[in-house]
Design a protein around this motif. Structure first.
Motif, mmCIF file in Angstrom:
data_model
loop_
_atom_site.group_PDB
_atom_site.id
_atom_site.type_symbol
_atom_site.label_atom_id
_atom_site.label_comp_id
_atom_site.label_asym_id
_atom_site.label_seq_id
_atom_site.Cartn_x
_atom_site.Cartn_y
_atom_site.Cartn_z
ATOM 1 N N ILE A 1 -42.345 38.731 25.567
ATOM 2 C CA ILE A 1 -42.716 40.113 25.884
ATOM 3 C C ILE A 1 -43.999 40.446 25.141
ATOM 4 C CG2 ILE A 1 -42.048 42.542 25.666
ATOM 5 C CD1 ILE A 1 -40.409 41.127 27.724
ATOM 6 N N SER B 1 -46.059 43.465 26.257
ATOM 7 C CA SER B 1 -46.423 44.877 26.431
ATOM 8 C C SER B 1 -45.490 45.823 25.693
ATOM 9 C CB SER B 1 -46.409 45.236 27.923
ATOM 10 O OG SER B 1 -45.074 45.263 28.418
ATOM 11 N N GLY B 2 -44.328 45.343 25.248
ATOM 12 C CA GLY B 2 -43.331 46.226 24.650
ATOM 13 C C GLY B 2 -42.398 46.844 25.672
ATOM 14 N N ARG B 3 -42.420 46.338 26.913
ATOM 15 C CA ARG B 3 -41.493 46.828 27.941
ATOM 16 C C ARG B 3 -40.892 45.650 28.698
ATOM 17 N NH1 ARG B 3 -43.096 50.177 32.275
ATOM 18 N NH2 ARG B 3 -45.145 49.191 32.222
ATOM 19 N N ALA C 1 -38.700 44.285 31.852
ATOM 20 C CA ALA C 1 -38.354 44.648 33.220
ATOM 21 C C ALA C 1 -37.238 43.735 33.704
ATOM 22 C CB ALA C 1 -39.565 44.519 34.142
ATOM 23 N N THR D 1 -36.483 49.189 33.400
ATOM 24 C CA THR D 1 -37.258 48.816 32.233
ATOM 25 C C THR D 1 -36.617 49.357 30.962
ATOM 26 O OG1 THR D 1 -38.695 50.770 32.402
ATOM 27 C CG2 THR D 1 -39.398 48.776 33.571
ATOM 28 N N ALA D 2 -36.920 48.688 29.855
ATOM 29 C CA ALA D 2 -36.460 49.119 28.534
ATOM 30 C C ALA D 2 -37.574 48.873 27.530
ATOM 31 C CB ALA D 2 -35.198 48.363 28.122
ATOM 32 N N VAL D 3 -37.703 49.778 26.578
ATOM 33 C CA VAL D 3 -38.690 49.624 25.503
ATOM 34 C C VAL D 3 -38.136 48.645 24.479
ATOM 35 C CG1 VAL D 3 -39.962 50.796 23.674
ATOM 36 C CG2 VAL D 3 -39.597 51.938 25.883
ATOM 37 N N ARG E 1 -33.090 54.273 35.511
ATOM 38 C CA ARG E 1 -34.440 54.742 35.804
ATOM 39 C C ARG E 1 -34.519 56.232 35.463
ATOM 40 N NH1 ARG E 1 -33.634 51.793 40.959
ATOM 41 N NH2 ARG E 1 -34.690 49.771 40.793
ATOM 42 N N ASP F 1 -41.744 40.575 31.382
ATOM 43 C CA ASP F 1 -42.532 41.676 30.860
ATOM 44 C C ASP F 1 -42.901 42.603 32.014
ATOM 45 O OD1 ASP F 1 -44.409 42.262 28.187
ATOM 46 O OD2 ASP F 1 -45.286 42.992 30.059
ATOM 47 N N ALA F 2 -42.911 43.906 31.746
ATOM 48 C CA ALA F 2 -43.162 44.869 32.811
ATOM 49 C C ALA F 2 -44.553 44.740 33.415
ATOM 50 C CB ALA F 2 -42.941 46.289 32.296
ATOM 51 N N THR F 3 -45.464 44.041 32.729
ATOM 52 C CA THR F 3 -46.822 43.870 33.257
ATOM 53 C C THR F 3 -46.970 42.593 34.075
ATOM 54 O OG1 THR F 3 -47.588 42.709 31.265
ATOM 55 C CG2 THR F 3 -47.759 45.122 31.281
#
Length: 359
Positions: free
Chosen positions: A183, A185-187, A189, A201-203, A244, A271-273
């Motif tokens: 990970i 980005s810190g998020r 998915a 998503t989660a932080v 969500r 990762d969310a990105t």
């Protein structure tokens, strides 16, 4: 003459043609769905005989089905908003042995109902020979509230090796390590990798984290029963559904959940990105996972791009709950996808052993 109607609620009928709710809803839950602009159905009966189904549709649309003496849908009336606080029938259809015959019976209108104002639809019962009285009393006969949405009960047991009793017979839980997840980005998915437009998503803190698979080995071979990515070594203090921003658990019925939708038989942690191409997915994800001995696969990233860890989704397509285990300070300790092959919320400990038995 009809002077009273029994009122009950349920999910939309869809292709269900029977005179009973396929999935009943409590009065309170139907009211919450009404306030949220969601769809639901109302069944109007008299002396235990179904007379009409009223369906609430999006954008202020309504549909009324009228039953004949054989309890079949005989007529369908569609309403749309008209003026201020009114509904206008724009289609009045007689249903004949699987065919439709649209008829015009003059302008039909009624007030747009607030929740519970089902008397407004009573006059239309006359089209099937059920003349309503000048005043129709409504009686609520909906189901009780029940236990509410699916609870994260005994999630840890998904990752305890040992024997299990399942609907398909005895099986054994085995643990397997997938590739570590990176990970950046810190998020995190969680999504079907073929449909990443609106993931859950989660932080989480950036870093590299272990991914563990719970494999259920039975008469049909080994399948992925659950998958977990762990961010902290300490056991979760509390579990919650990974939601969500627009999802409200108060709108869920008993045992229902918001889950990750699966259309490719596959779920991924990423990762969310992270982005993927169709060619990458076909050659490097879906094809390898089609082999029975490959429950998971890694789609590597570049020096600046995080990787993706995909795994087979239990028995295949559907919707599956995603749980986030939080530490005492509220941070994300782990995230689990449960494919419901042996639902642990229905288990209890077997005295003197590690394996559960059905409740």
């Amino acid at each position: 003459m009809i002077d009273s109607l029994d009122v009950s609620y349920g999910d939309m009928w869809g292709s269900h043609e029977g005179p009973a709710h396929p999935n009943p809803l409590p009065n309170g839950l139907a009211a919450r769905r009404h306030a949220a602009g969601m769809s639901y159905a109302v069944l109007l009966s008299s002396r235990e005989r179904p007379l009409a189904v009223v369906e609430r549709w999006p954008r202020g649309m309504w549909r009324v089905y009228l039953f004949d003496d054989a309890l079949r849908r005989a007529r369908m009336i569609d309403f749309k908003p008209f003026g201020t606080g009114m509904l206008l029938a724009h289609r009045n259809t007689r249903l004949i042995e699987g065919e439709e015959e649209t008829t015009t019976v003059g302008p039909l209108s009624c007030p747009a109902p607030e929740f519970g104002d089902w008397q407004v639809f009573a006059p239309f019962l006359a089209q099937q020979g059920h003349e309503p009285a000048p005043t129709v009393v409504l009686n609520d006969v909906s189901v009780d509230e029940g236990a509410g949405p699916l609870c994260p009960t005994r999630i840890e047991r998904l990752f305890v090796p040992g024997p299990r009793d399942t609907p398909d017979g005895p099986a054994v839980v085995e643990l397997a390590d997938a590739a570590p997840l990176r990970i950046t980005s810190g998020r995190l998915a969680v999504s079907d990798p073929g449909w990443v437009g609106n993931p859950r998503t989660a932080v989480v803190p950036p870093g590299e984290y272990p991914v563990t698979l719970s494999l259920l080995r039975g008469t049909h071979g080994a399948r992925v029963a659950a998958a977990k990515v762990t961010f902290r070594d300490s056991p979760p203090h509390a579990w919650e559904m990974l939601l969500r921003p627009d999802e409200d658990p108060a709108l869920l019925g008993e045992g229902e959940y918001y889950g990750v939708g699966v259309d490719t038989g596959t779920v991924a942690f990423m990762d969310a990105t992270r982005t993927v191409s169709e060619e990458e997915l076909d050659e490097e994800v879906f094809l390898p996972l089609s082999f029975d001995d490959r429950p998971s696969v890694e789609l590597p990233g570049t020096d600046t791009e995080p990787n993706l860890v995909a795994f087979s989704a239990g028995w295949g397509d559907g919707s599956y709950p995603v749980w986030i285990g939080r530490t005492e300070d509220g941070a994300a300790g782990c995230v689990v996808v449960d494919f419901r092959l042996h639902p642990v919320d229905q288990e209890r400990e077997t005295p003197g052993g590690t394996g559960p038995s059905p409740a």
